[in-house]
Each structure stands twice: as C-alpha cells, then as structure tokens.
Motif scaffolding. Structure first.
Motif, PDB file in Angstrom:
ATOM      1  N   ALA A  18     -17.842 -29.042  -9.613  1.00  0.00           N
ATOM      2  CA  ALA A  18     -19.793 -29.797 -10.776  1.00  0.00           C
ATOM      3  C   ALA A  18     -19.673 -29.284 -11.564  1.00  0.00           C
ATOM      4  O   ALA A  18     -19.806 -27.908 -12.174  1.00  0.00           O
ATOM      5  CB  ALA A  18     -21.052 -28.961 -10.028  1.00  0.00           C
ATOM      6  N   ALA A  19     -19.329 -30.400 -12.357  1.00  0.00           N
ATOM      7  CA  ALA A  19     -19.476 -29.832 -14.466  1.00  0.00           C
ATOM      8  C   ALA A  19     -20.564 -30.907 -14.781  1.00  0.00           C
ATOM      9  O   ALA A  19     -20.709 -32.013 -14.602  1.00  0.00           O
ATOM     10  CB  ALA A  19     -18.536 -29.431 -14.222  1.00  0.00           C
ATOM     11  N   TRP A  20     -20.873 -30.217 -16.132  1.00  0.00           N
ATOM     12  CA  TRP A  20     -21.342 -30.888 -16.995  1.00  0.00           C
ATOM     13  C   TRP A  20     -20.254 -31.471 -18.090  1.00  0.00           C
ATOM     14  O   TRP A  20     -19.573 -30.234 -18.343  1.00  0.00           O
ATOM     15  CB  TRP A  20     -22.586 -30.179 -17.864  1.00  0.00           C
ATOM     16  CG  TRP A  20     -23.925 -30.085 -16.796  1.00  0.00           C
ATOM     17  CD1 TRP A  20     -24.200 -30.667 -15.829  1.00  0.00           C
ATOM     18  CD2 TRP A  20     -24.906 -28.632 -17.132  1.00  0.00           C
ATOM     19  NE1 TRP A  20     -25.642 -30.552 -14.947  1.00  0.00           N
ATOM     20  CE2 TRP A  20     -25.825 -28.896 -16.108  1.00  0.00           C
ATOM     21  CE3 TRP A  20     -24.700 -28.552 -17.907  1.00  0.00           C
ATOM     22  CZ2 TRP A  20     -26.479 -28.256 -15.644  1.00  0.00           C
ATOM     23  CZ3 TRP A  20     -25.706 -27.532 -17.249  1.00  0.00           C
ATOM     24  CH2 TRP A  20     -26.664 -27.176 -16.160  1.00  0.00           C
ATOM     25  N   LEU A  21     -20.372 -33.116 -18.352  1.00  0.00           N
ATOM     26  CA  LEU A  21     -19.798 -33.176 -19.930  1.00  0.00           C
ATOM     27  C   LEU A  21     -20.404 -33.385 -20.581  1.00  0.00           C
ATOM     28  O   LEU A  21     -21.198 -34.321 -20.321  1.00  0.00           O
ATOM     29  CB  LEU A  21     -18.790 -34.170 -19.339  1.00  0.00           C
ATOM     30  CG  LEU A  21     -17.826 -34.590 -20.435  1.00  0.00           C
ATOM     31  CD1 LEU A  21     -16.859 -33.425 -20.932  1.00  0.00           C
ATOM     32  CD2 LEU A  21     -17.119 -36.010 -19.934  1.00  0.00           C
ATOM     33  N   PHE A  22     -20.497 -32.783 -21.961  1.00  0.00           N
ATOM     34  CA  PHE A  22     -21.195 -33.284 -23.044  1.00  0.00           C
ATOM     35  C   PHE A  22     -20.022 -33.868 -24.123  1.00  0.00           C
ATOM     36  O   PHE A  22     -18.955 -33.169 -24.403  1.00  0.00           O
ATOM     37  CB  PHE A  22     -21.498 -31.461 -23.597  1.00  0.00           C
ATOM     38  CG  PHE A  22     -22.700 -31.104 -22.453  1.00  0.00           C
ATOM     39  CD1 PHE A  22     -24.391 -31.247 -23.268  1.00  0.00           C
ATOM     40  CD2 PHE A  22     -22.200 -30.308 -21.822  1.00  0.00           C
ATOM     41  CE1 PHE A  22     -24.664 -31.066 -22.397  1.00  0.00           C
ATOM     42  CE2 PHE A  22     -23.042 -29.723 -21.101  1.00  0.00           C
ATOM     43  CZ  PHE A  22     -24.661 -30.180 -21.752  1.00  0.00           C
ATOM     44  N   LEU A  23     -20.561 -34.599 -24.180  1.00  0.00           N
ATOM     45  CA  LEU A  23     -19.543 -35.282 -25.084  1.00  0.00           C
ATOM     46  C   LEU A  23     -20.149 -36.167 -26.654  1.00  0.00           C
ATOM     47  O   LEU A  23     -21.336 -36.930 -26.610  1.00  0.00           O
ATOM     48  CB  LEU A  23     -18.950 -36.889 -24.260  1.00  0.00           C
ATOM     49  CG  LEU A  23     -17.571 -37.775 -24.625  1.00  0.00           C
ATOM     50  CD1 LEU A  23     -16.230 -36.937 -24.362  1.00  0.00           C
ATOM     51  CD2 LEU A  23     -17.275 -38.946 -23.391  1.00  0.00           C
ATOM     52  N   PRO A  24     -19.254 -36.010 -27.265  1.00  0.00           N
ATOM     53  CA  PRO A  24     -19.798 -36.533 -28.875  1.00  0.00           C
ATOM     54  C   PRO A  24     -20.240 -38.118 -28.166  1.00  0.00           C
ATOM     55  O   PRO A  24     -19.504 -38.585 -28.251  1.00  0.00           O
ATOM     56  CB  PRO A  24     -19.155 -36.379 -29.844  1.00  0.00           C
ATOM     57  CG  PRO A  24     -18.502 -35.239 -28.674  1.00  0.00           C
ATOM     58  CD  PRO A  24     -18.296 -35.334 -28.410  1.00  0.00           C
ATOM     59  N   LYS A  25     -20.958 -38.788 -29.603  1.00  0.00           N
ATOM     60  CA  LYS A  25     -21.057 -40.092 -29.203  1.00  0.00           C
ATOM     61  C   LYS A  25     -19.946 -40.448 -29.883  1.00  0.00           C
ATOM     62  O   LYS A  25     -19.858 -42.475 -29.605  1.00  0.00           O
ATOM     63  CB  LYS A  25     -22.351 -40.829 -29.369  1.00  0.00           C
ATOM     64  CG  LYS A  25     -23.851 -40.679 -28.938  1.00  0.00           C
ATOM     65  CD  LYS A  25     -23.247 -40.962 -28.059  1.00  0.00           C
ATOM     66  CE  LYS A  25     -25.097 -40.968 -26.636  1.00  0.00           C
ATOM     67  NZ  LYS A  25     -25.064 -42.556 -25.314  1.00  0.00           N
ATOM     68  N   ALA A  26     -19.835 -40.015 -30.739  1.00  0.00           N
ATOM     69  CA  ALA A  26     -18.509 -40.667 -31.613  1.00  0.00           C
ATOM     70  C   ALA A  26     -16.847 -40.923 -30.732  1.00  0.00           C
ATOM     71  O   ALA A  26     -16.153 -41.348 -30.748  1.00  0.00           O
ATOM     72  CB  ALA A  26     -17.858 -39.996 -32.501  1.00  0.00           C
ATOM     73  N   ALA A  27     -17.026 -40.396 -29.155  1.00  0.00           N
ATOM     74  CA  ALA A  27     -15.943 -40.136 -28.345  1.00  0.00           C
ATOM     75  C   ALA A  27     -15.874 -41.238 -27.799  1.00  0.00           C
ATOM     76  O   ALA A  27     -16.596 -42.532 -27.470  1.00  0.00           O
ATOM     77  CB  ALA A  27     -16.248 -39.592 -27.257  1.00  0.00           C
ATOM     78  N   ALA A  28     -14.529 -42.010 -27.883  1.00  0.00           N
ATOM     79  CA  ALA A  28     -13.823 -44.060 -27.277  1.00  0.00           C
ATOM     80  C   ALA A  28     -12.718 -43.142 -27.051  1.00  0.00           C
ATOM     81  O   ALA A  28     -12.293 -42.191 -27.634  1.00  0.00           O
ATOM     82  CB  ALA A  28     -14.670 -44.324 -28.430  1.00  0.00           C
TER      83      ALA A  28
END
Length: 307
Positions: A18-28
C-alpha cells in the motif's frame, strides 16, 4: 507547485504494498516528471513523518511514492511484522517497476530515498538496479557486525520493537526509539504495532548494505548523517561515504538519530534531498522530451538499526 495525493497499491511478492503517490499537478502523460520511491526504517510505517518529505519533493516537481513494506501497515502479506531486508529491497524494486509504468512518470528519471534501516536498503538497491538514477540515504544503517541466533519452535514469536532501557528485551531498547515510535502512534500512526517477529533478528543482523556502496557510482549519492547518532553511528556512514564513487555529497546535521524527522534537522535533510533530486533527476534532462516507454520494457522484478 500544487500536488495531488493518491492512495495506490502495487504487487510485490505474493501480496501487495500500500502506498501514497504524491504527484505534481504539472504531471501528465505528455509532460512526465521524475519520481522517487520512499519507505521507512525498522518496523515503521509510512504515516510516521514521511509525508512532509514526500510533499516537499512533489512541490519541487519530483513525484514521490511512499509505501509500506509487505507485512506492515496497510500492506498485505503474512506473517505480519516480519522484517526481511531481502523482501523490503524487493519492495523497493517493485515500487520502481510500478512507477515506470505510470503515464505521468518519466521512467528514465527514477530515484530512491531511504532513512535509517532503509537508508541502507537504497544503497544496495541502487548498486544492483540500473533504473536508479539518484540516491538519498539518510541516517543509514550501513553494516551490523554482530550475529545472534534465536530458535523458535513452530509458528511466529514476537518481541517488542521498542522498549525503555532496563524494561526487558526489545529490538530497540533505547529511550529515543521508544519515544519516537509511541509519540507517532499517539498522533499520526495509530495503526503502528510495537512488535516484530523473533525471526527478524537473524536477517537484520546479517544485513550489511555498506559492502555494496562502491557499486552505486556513477549514480549520484547523497548521504546524510546525524552527528550524535548512536543508532546509525556517524563514523560508519563516513567510512562508507569515503568508499563511494562520485558524484557524491555528505551532509552532517546536529542531533541524534531522530533529528532528521523534525525541527531544523528535518528541514535541512529535506532541503538537501530536494536539491539532490532536482539536480540529478529533474534537471538532468528535459523530462517532457524523453522517448515514450513501452510498458513491457521494464519487467516486474520479483527478486531509510531502529527507525
């Protein structure tokens, strides 16, 4: 930079992490970003003060995957609370595989971050996994040169993970470890359990990732130590750093082992890691121009003492 936090999971061994992914909003998918895999130290879970580090990485433009090892926290796997360095390093490698398959992630710009016991894991993972392009090892356990044998008669037997000095046997019988873990349990990590399997001890005491540090180069390596650390001795980290190839950097902060998780120590450690990852992952080459990666290019591989 605005960030998004996702609850995710990935397959590891016969179970899942189980994990948390912290993703910059700029990511696409058309503007992919670098990413780092992160996990905690001995017997700890992701809720125990790792989120501030991951958020700062993502705010700087580097996605962060923070996971619980198999058998701990919200992850699956049996037996519970068994510390296996081999399995935990496999969890790191499977985290890298999962990251490499995400459309928002640049699979050519992956890093690893570890603290205390996992600060040793990331050295050995980087030494053997060419997908790792940058490493941060914080207060890392490099080598354990003692060996203890404990026999059990069927089933799993458990011992306390932390204990106060003089109050009986525990894996970490020191006040600092006890205070750190129980404060976290009372506040941010109520699901943490103060126990590990007796069978964990042999595997822990045989683990010596510092032996592989010369294999990390030419991947950039940042090592962080606490000057008054009695759990991950500073001299063992300095000695390992001296054997490492470049590029490399050593940061020494004031305080004991747990100074890296709060206050000025945590701020300095996080800032150094941000600068390291942004230099060697984010600015190593333009992520948006990286060639598209086939999901089959990186096959799933089943192969950061105290917290």
């Amino acid at each position: 930079m605005p960030i998004e936090k996702r609850d995710v999971m990935f397959k590891s061994g016969e179970s899942f992490a189980a994990a948390w992914l912290f993703l910059p909003k700029a990511a696409a998918p058309g503007a992919r970003v670098p990413a780092v895999a992160m996990a905690h130290g001995l017997g700890a879970v992701k809720e125990m003060y790792l989120e501030p580090f991951a958020r700062r990485f993502a705010e700087a433009g580097v996605a962060a995957l923070v996971f619980d090892y198999r058998g701990f926290g919200a992850s699956g796997g049996e037996p519970r609370q068994r510390i296996s360095p081999h399995d935990q390093m496999e969890d790191y490698r499977n985290a890298l595989t999962w990251l490499s398959l995400q459309p928002e992630i640049d699979a050519d710009c992956l890093g690893v971050w570890g603290s205390s016991f996992s600060g040793g894991h990331v050295i050995q993972v980087a030494a053997h996994d060419s997908r790792v392009k940058a490493v941060v090892s914080q207060a890392g356990a490099m080598d354990v040169d003692q060996r203890i044998r404990h026999a059990t008669e069927g089933g799993e037997k458990y011992i306390p993970s932390t204990g106060r000095p003089g109050e009986g046997f525990a894996l970490q019988p020191d006040q600092d470890s006890y205070d750190f873990a129980h404060q976290a349990q009372a506040t941010v990590a109520p699901a943490w359990r103060n126990e590990v399997t007796m069978g964990s001890l042999d595997a822990i005491l045989e683990h010596a990732p510092g032996r592989f540090i010369d294999l990390v180069a030419p991947r950039p390596l940042l090592m962080i130590l606490a000057k008054d650390d009695v759990i991950a001795p500073p001299d063992s980290i300095r000695e390992a750093f001296n054997r490492a190839g470049g590029p490399k950097r050593l940061l020494e902060i004031d305080g004991g082992h747990y100074a890296v998780y709060s206050g000025n120590g945590a701020k300095k450690a996080a800032q150094a890691a941000i600068e390291w990852f942004t230099e060697h992952l984010l600015h190593a080459k333009p992520a948006a121009t990286a060639p598209a990666r086939s999901p089959t290019r990186w096959p799933c591989v089943s192969v950061w003492l105290a917290f």
